[in-house]
Design an enzyme around this catalytic site. Structure first.
Site, mmCIF file in Angstrom:
data_model
loop_
_atom_site.group_PDB
_atom_site.id
_atom_site.type_symbol
_atom_site.label_atom_id
_atom_site.label_comp_id
_atom_site.label_asym_id
_atom_site.label_seq_id
_atom_site.Cartn_x
_atom_site.Cartn_y
_atom_site.Cartn_z
ATOM 1 N N CYS A 253 48.081 4.852 8.746
ATOM 2 C CA CYS A 253 47.034 4.178 7.966
ATOM 3 C C CYS A 253 47.385 4.038 6.496
ATOM 4 C CB CYS A 253 45.684 4.866 8.153
ATOM 5 S SG CYS A 253 45.529 6.468 7.337
ATOM 6 N N HIS A 301 41.485 8.967 6.389
ATOM 7 C CA HIS A 301 41.816 7.668 6.962
ATOM 8 C C HIS A 301 41.501 6.591 5.944
ATOM 9 C CE1 HIS A 301 42.803 4.975 10.269
ATOM 10 N NE2 HIS A 301 41.791 4.203 9.882
ATOM 11 N N HIS A 313 43.436 -2.056 9.535
ATOM 12 C CA HIS A 313 43.957 -0.692 9.422
ATOM 13 C C HIS A 313 44.874 -0.394 10.595
ATOM 14 C CE1 HIS A 313 41.005 1.490 12.317
ATOM 15 N NE2 HIS A 313 40.953 0.198 12.557
#
Length: 337
Positions: A253, A301, A313
């Protein structure tokens, strides 16, 4: 999924301990699923927990790996300084040797200078009273050599310390890598234990967002660099999630965010936690394309807001870079780079 890919006790050392604690919890969570139990919501929840815990450990790995890169560069610089200082010492010894040669040709070498040119010039420096036997030039050269020897010893110790820290960091990186791989493998095994219909339901649930999240902010990026990063992120759609990777063929990510902004000429930190403070914080309601959306309280994240309530993402292993609703998980902050 979180990004995978700084000498006193470092933040990294503290982060490593935290990651080990987190992963112990993950192992305990895995143990709560009875062997042979029928797939159910608890299993899917355990998969979620394992992915989240592996993501946190991945961020710790990224930080450790980044630290190792910094130490590797510092160690190289220290070695270069040692080499330069050694050359200075050699040059000073040659200069003093020339003086000694001139003395010898003119009638014999001063005993004190002979001692200086022995294998251990420091022996001479312990008898500073003999300096009056030397000419003014010789005394000056001797003092220069004394300073150079002390500097060389210090440079060598600093270089050795850098190398020791680098080796420690390498060991920790390797340990993190194995730990993350074990957690991810456990999550995949659990997910694969679900019937096809439940795996599909899990995938759909992981992509669902909270209602009323569309139409946030403006439709255009807040800056040219944001617009360039958006274009780069779009070009990565479909690329595989690879933990610890920051492109161009695979991403975790934070690696995707770092790579996308690098294409816009902007250097972002390697970890999602670092990226959280890489710009100005804005409310989610004012999000613009190119803004970084951080998830969970620990910012483990990160995705890039693309407009219309969507982010791009790198979700987790087995799921390629893709669009998902911005509210797919709790948003902790939004950063405008």
């Amino acid at each position: 999924m979180g990004s995978h890919r700084r000498l006193a006790p470092s933040g990294f050392d503290r982060g490593a301990g935290a990651a080990v604690s987190i992963l112990s919890v993950a192992a305990a969570a895995l143990g709560t699923v009875p062997a042979g139990a029928a797939p159910h919501d608890d299993t899917r929840a355990t998969v979620d927990r394992l992915y989240a815990q592996a993501e946190k450990a991945t961020e710790a790995y990224n930080e450790a790996d980044e630290r190792a890169d910094v130490l590797r560069e510092e160690a190289g610089t220290a070695r270069d300084r040692v080499a330069r200082q050694q050359q200075r010492v050699n040059n000073l010894r040659e200069s003093l040797g020339s003086l000694a040669g001139a003395q010898y040709r003119s009638g014999g070498i001063d005993p004190s200078l002979a001692l200086l040119l022995s294998d251990d010039p420091d022996d001479y420096l312990d008898h500073a009273s003999r300096l009056d036997r030397l000419t003014t030039r010789q005394a000056g050269e001797l003092r220069k050599l004394q300073d150079a020897l002390r500097d060389l010893a210090q440079e060598r110790e600093e270089a050795a310390a850098k190398l020791r820290e680098l080796e420690k960091s390498r060991t920790s990186v390797a340990a993190h890598k194995k730990t993350v791989e074990r957690r991810l493998a456990a999550a995949r095994r659990l997910l694969n234990s679900l019937p096809d219909a439940e795996r599909d339901a899990y995938a759909r649930a992981s992509r669902s967002g909270r209602p009323g999240m569309s139409g946030l902010g403006g439709t255009g990026a807040a800056s040219e660099r944001g617009s360039a990063a958006v274009a780069a992120a779009r070009s990565a759609l479909g690329k595989p999630y690879v933990w610890g990777a920051n492109g161009p063929t695979g991403f975790d990510c934070s690696g995707l965010m770092q790579w996308s902004y690098a294409q816009a000429g902007v250097a972002l930190p390697r970890t999602s936690q670092g990226q959280r403070y890489a710009g100005r914080q804005v409310p989610l309601s004012e999000a613009r394309p190119g803004d970084l959306v951080l998830y969970r309280g620990d910012a483990s994240h990160v995705g890039m807001y693309m407009g219309d309530g969507q982010v791009i993402h790198a979700p987790y292993p087995g799921a390629p870079v893709r669009y998902d609703p911005v509210g797919m998980m709790p948003v902790s902050s939004v950063t405008r780079v």
